[in-house]
Design a protein around this motif. Structure first.
Motif, mmCIF file in Angstrom:
data_model
loop_
_atom_site.group_PDB
_atom_site.id
_atom_site.type_symbol
_atom_site.label_atom_id
_atom_site.label_comp_id
_atom_site.label_asym_id
_atom_site.label_seq_id
_atom_site.Cartn_x
_atom_site.Cartn_y
_atom_site.Cartn_z
ATOM 1 N N SER A 105 -53.369 73.424 31.944
ATOM 2 C CA SER A 105 -54.073 73.367 30.211
ATOM 3 C C SER A 105 -52.727 73.726 29.152
ATOM 4 O O SER A 105 -52.861 73.410 28.174
ATOM 5 C CB SER A 105 -55.367 74.450 30.120
ATOM 6 N N VAL A 106 -51.869 74.863 29.564
ATOM 7 C CA VAL A 106 -50.904 75.353 28.677
ATOM 8 C C VAL A 106 -49.828 74.277 28.854
ATOM 9 O O VAL A 106 -49.185 73.997 27.931
ATOM 10 C CB VAL A 106 -50.104 76.706 28.796
ATOM 11 N N LEU A 108 -50.452 70.842 29.782
ATOM 12 C CA LEU A 108 -50.915 69.651 28.639
ATOM 13 C C LEU A 108 -50.873 70.201 27.302
ATOM 14 O O LEU A 108 -50.382 69.389 26.733
ATOM 15 C CB LEU A 108 -52.216 69.197 29.198
ATOM 16 N N LEU A 109 -50.944 71.424 26.615
ATOM 17 C CA LEU A 109 -51.359 71.221 25.451
ATOM 18 C C LEU A 109 -49.979 71.608 24.640
ATOM 19 O O LEU A 109 -49.301 70.706 23.768
ATOM 20 C CB LEU A 109 -51.207 72.995 24.890
ATOM 21 N N SER A 110 -49.233 71.935 25.839
ATOM 22 C CA SER A 110 -47.715 71.967 24.955
ATOM 23 C C SER A 110 -46.468 70.306 25.211
ATOM 24 O O SER A 110 -46.132 70.380 23.782
ATOM 25 C CB SER A 110 -46.443 72.748 26.085
ATOM 26 N N LEU A 112 -48.931 67.811 24.353
ATOM 27 C CA LEU A 112 -49.532 67.616 23.372
ATOM 28 C C LEU A 112 -49.006 68.161 21.637
ATOM 29 O O LEU A 112 -48.869 66.950 21.121
ATOM 30 C CB LEU A 112 -51.228 67.487 23.003
ATOM 31 N N LEU A 113 -48.424 69.476 21.992
ATOM 32 C CA LEU A 113 -47.930 69.370 20.381
ATOM 33 C C LEU A 113 -46.447 69.065 20.944
ATOM 34 O O LEU A 113 -45.854 69.188 19.558
ATOM 35 C CB LEU A 113 -47.991 70.785 20.260
ATOM 36 N N ARG A 114 -46.149 68.264 21.553
ATOM 37 C CA ARG A 114 -44.654 68.149 21.073
ATOM 38 C C ARG A 114 -43.429 69.262 21.333
ATOM 39 O O ARG A 114 -42.301 68.920 20.680
ATOM 40 C CB ARG A 114 -44.762 66.860 20.022
ATOM 41 N N TRP A 115 -43.782 69.926 22.254
ATOM 42 C CA TRP A 115 -43.320 70.877 22.264
ATOM 43 C C TRP A 115 -43.273 71.600 24.204
ATOM 44 O O TRP A 115 -43.724 72.667 24.179
ATOM 45 C CB TRP A 115 -43.553 72.618 21.783
#
Length: 118
Positions: A105-106, A108-110, A112-115
Motif C-alpha cells: 500500500s505504501v 502504491l501510494l508513493s 501514485l504521488l509520483r515520488w
C-alpha cells in the motif's frame, strides 16, 4: 556503512545476504514442518523461535550485526505469539501477510504521488 557507499549492489546483498534469507525462510519452514508432524501450534512456534534464535546468535557472534538479527527474531516472536494466542497454525503467517500488504500500500501510494519509495 560501506554497503551504502558502494556504487553497485545486488538485490541479494541489499536484503542482507544468505543469513537474512535463512532467518526469514528458515523459521517459517521449521514452523511448517513441525506443525505438520506434531499438529501442535505452541510446540511448532517454540521450535521456530528456537531455530531463528540459533541463526541470530550465529549472526551476532560472527558479524556483530545485531540490528537485522534482532528484527528477524522480533518478527518470528510476533508470529509465534499470534499463532499461540489463537491456537491456529495458519495465524503464524498472518503478521507477514499484514506487513506485506502494508508495504504494498505504501509503495502504491508513493507511485501514485509520483515520488516512488523504491
Amino acid at each position: 556503512m560501506s554497503v551504502l557507499t558502494q556504487r553497485s549492489q545486488s538485490l541479494f546483498a541489499a536484503v542482507g545476504g544468505w543469513r537474512t534469507v535463512a532467518e526469514a525462510v528458515g523459521s517459517r519452514m521449521v514452523f511448517l514442518v513441525a506443525f505438520l508432524f506434531t499438529g501442535q501450534v505452541v510446540t511448532s512456534a517454540v521450535l521456530a523461535v528456537g531455530g531463528v534464535l540459533v541463526i541470530v546468535l550465529a549472526r551476532v557472534w560472527a558479524d556483530r550485526k545485531w540490528w537485522q538479527a534482532g528484527a528477524a527474531l522480533l518478527a518470528v516472536v510476533i508470529s509465534a505469539v499470534t499463532a499461540g494466542s489463537t491456537g491456529r497454525g495458519v495465524d503464524f503467517y498472518l503478521p507477514d501477510v499484514v506487513r506485506s500488504g502494508g508495504a504494498a500500500s505504501v509503495m502504491l501510494l508513493s507511485i501514485l504521488l509520483r515520488w516512488p519509495a523504491v
